[in-house]
Scaffold this motif. Structure first.
Motif, PDB file in Angstrom:
ATOM      1  N   SER A 271       0.833  -1.204   0.000  1.00  0.00           N
ATOM      2  CA  SER A 271       0.000   0.000   0.000  1.00  0.00           C
ATOM      3  C   SER A 271       0.864   1.250   0.000  1.00  0.00           C
ATOM      4  O   SER A 271       0.577   2.218  -0.720  1.00  0.00           O
ATOM      5  N   ALA A 272       1.927   1.237   0.799  1.00  0.00           N
ATOM      6  CA  ALA A 272       2.828   2.397   0.849  1.00  0.00           C
ATOM      7  C   ALA A 272       3.507   2.611  -0.500  1.00  0.00           C
ATOM      8  O   ALA A 272       3.624   3.750  -0.982  1.00  0.00           O
ATOM      9  N   GLU A 273       3.956   1.527  -1.119  1.00  0.00           N
ATOM     10  CA  GLU A 273       4.624   1.645  -2.419  1.00  0.00           C
ATOM     11  C   GLU A 273       3.659   2.164  -3.485  1.00  0.00           C
ATOM     12  O   GLU A 273       4.056   2.946  -4.363  1.00  0.00           O
ATOM     13  N   ALA A 274       2.407   1.744  -3.413  1.00  0.00           N
ATOM     14  CA  ALA A 274       1.410   2.247  -4.374  1.00  0.00           C
ATOM     15  C   ALA A 274       1.199   3.745  -4.203  1.00  0.00           C
ATOM     16  O   ALA A 274       1.102   4.490  -5.196  1.00  0.00           O
ATOM     17  N   LEU A 275       1.152   4.212  -2.947  1.00  0.00           N
ATOM     18  CA  LEU A 275       1.002   5.643  -2.689  1.00  0.00           C
ATOM     19  C   LEU A 275       2.217   6.424  -3.179  1.00  0.00           C
ATOM     20  O   LEU A 275       2.088   7.531  -3.731  1.00  0.00           O
ATOM     21  N   LEU A 276       3.404   5.849  -2.984  1.00  0.00           N
ATOM     22  CA  LEU A 276       4.623   6.518  -3.445  1.00  0.00           C
ATOM     23  C   LEU A 276       4.639   6.654  -4.966  1.00  0.00           C
ATOM     24  O   LEU A 276       5.037   7.689  -5.508  1.00  0.00           O
ATOM     25  N   ARG A 277       4.224   5.592  -5.649  1.00  0.00           N
ATOM     26  CA  ARG A 277       4.183   5.657  -7.120  1.00  0.00           C
ATOM     27  C   ARG A 277       3.210   6.743  -7.588  1.00  0.00           C
ATOM     28  O   ARG A 277       3.499   7.489  -8.533  1.00  0.00           O
TER      29      ARG A 277
END
Length: 333
Positions: free
Chosen positions: A135-141
Motif C-alpha cells: 500500500s505504501a509503495e502504491a502511494l509513493l508511485r
C-alpha cells in the motif's frame, strides 16, 4: 414456494444444456464451507469444476431448474441456473430461495463448523508486512506522478505511517509464528509480551522467539539508528504531539511581522521534525530503512526457517500448520 434441501437431487447437467447461457449469481455472504457442508448431505461433488479457481462443483436438479453450484477462489460460491422456462425472473426467484436455504442451514450447523475450526491445525495468516508495504509503495508511485504539491505531500504522510506499520507488522508476525512454547504457556503473560513497546520487542525477540540463531540481532552499520530516527518521528506524528518544532514565534517590529521558525529537521539524517515537512525523499529514506531492518531480522534467523519465511513474506497471506512448537509454513493449501 421455499426451497428445501430435499428438493435438490444430484443430476449431471448434459452438454446441450451447458451450451446455453445460464443465469449466474454470486453467494458471498455465506462461507463456501457452509454451503459445501449442506450439499455434502446429497453426496460427493458430482460436477466438473469450470476452471482452476474452483475446487468442487455440485450439479443438482430442482423441480423447475438445473443448477451448477461451485466454489470460487475460496471466498465465495457461484450458482449457474438453467430454469426450465428459461426466464430471468424464474432464475432470480430460484436464487433468492436457494440463498435463503443455505443461510438457514448455515445457522443450524454453526456450532459444528466452529468445533471443526478449533480442531484444525491449519491457518491462513494475513501478512501485515507485505500488505502495508504494498500500500505504501502504491502511494509513493502515485505521489511521484502528481504535480500538485499539496496532494503529493498528503500521499507522503499516508505512506509514511504505512511504512512504519509494515515493520511493526513483521515483528508481530514473527512473534505469532515463532514464540517459544514456554512464552505462550501463560496466556496473560503472553498478551503482555506481544503488547510490549516495539523497541523492547526488537531487543527481546531473539530470547522469546525460537527462530533466531543467537541472543541478539546484529544490525549492520547504522541500520538500527536510521530506524530509531524515523520511529521517534512516528511517535510524535501519530499522537499529534504539540512539539516545540510546531511552534513558530511571530515578532512584530517597526510595523512588520517576522516568523522565527524552530529547527525543522533532524541533524543526523535531515529528517523533518514536523509531519508537514515530509517529502518524497524522506519516504524513500524510510522505505530503505524498513527493508534494511527486515533483512537484518531475516539474517538473524536460523537458515532452515529463514528461506521459507523470506519467501512467505512476499505474499499477502501465509499458509501455516500449527505444530507443538511453532507454525510450519506450507506453500499451498
Amino acid at each position: 414456494m421455499a426451497i428445501k434441501l430435499t428438493d435438490l437431487s444430484l443430476r449431471t447437467i448434459d452438454s446441450i444444456t451447458k451450451r446455453t447461457n445460464p443465469y449466474t449469481f454470486t453467494i458471498d455472504q455465506i462461507s463456501p464451507y457452509a454451503i459445501y457442508s449442506s450439499l455434502r448431505k446429497l453426496g460427493m461433488p458430482n460436477g466438473q469444476v469450470p476452471n482452476q479457481s474452483s475446487q468442487w462443483c455440485y450439479e443438482v436438479r430442482l423441480p423447475q431448474a438445473l443448477l451448477s453450484i461451485y466454489e470460487w477462489k475460496l471466498y465465495g460460491c457461484l450458482v449457474d441456473i438453467y430454469p426450465d422456462d428459461q426466464q430471468a425472473a424464474s432464475a432470480e426467484s430460484i436464487f433468492r430461495e436457494l440463498q435463503n436455504l443455505f443461510m438457514h442451514l448455515a445457522n443450524q450447523e454453526k456450532s459444528s463448523r466452529s468445533q471443526k475450526a478449533k480442531a484444525s491445525a491449519y491457518l491462513l495468516l494475513q501478512n501485515p508486512y507485505q500488505l502495508y508495504l504494498e500500500s505504501a509503495e502504491a502511494l509513493l508511485r502515485e505521489a511521484e506522478q502528481i504535480n500538485d504539491q499539496h496532494v503529493q505531500h498528503t500521499f507522503c504522510r499516508s505512506a509514511f505511517f504505512l511504512l512504519l506499520s509494515s515493520f511493526e507488522g513483521l515483528l508481530n508476525l514473527v512473534f505469532e509464528m515463532y514464540s517459544r512454547p514456554e512464552a505462550r504457556a501463560n496466556e496473560a503473560a503472553y498478551k503482555r509480551t506481544i503488547s510490549m513497546p516495539l523497541d523492547q520487542k526488537i531487543l527481546f525477540a531473539p530470547m522469546l522467539c525460537m527462530c533466531f540463531t543467537g541472543h541478539s540481532i546484529d544490525f549492520p552499520g547504522d541500520t538500527l539508528q536510521r530506524y530509531t530516527a524515523i520511529r521517534q518521528l512516528r511517535n510524535n506524528f501519530i499522537h499529534a504531539n504539540m512539539t516545540d518544532e510546531m511552534r513558530t514565534v511571530i515578532i512584530h517590529e517597526d510595523g512588520y511581522s517576522f516568523l522565527i521558525e524552530p529547527p525543522q529537521t533532524n541533524k543526523q539524517y535531515n529528517l523533518p521534525l514536523v509531519i508537514s515537512g515530509l517529502r518524497l525523499e524522506h519516504l524513500h529514506f524510510t522505505k530503505t530503512a524498513i527493508i534494511d531492518m527486515k533483512n537484518a531480522l531475516l539474517e538473524a534467523m536460523t537458515p532452515h526457517l529463514r528461506h521459507d519465511f523470506a519467501q512467505a513474506l512476499k505474499k499477502d497471506a501465509i499458509i501455516v500448520e500449527r505444530t507443538a512448537t511453532h507454525y510450519k509454513i506450507h506453500k499451498q493449501l
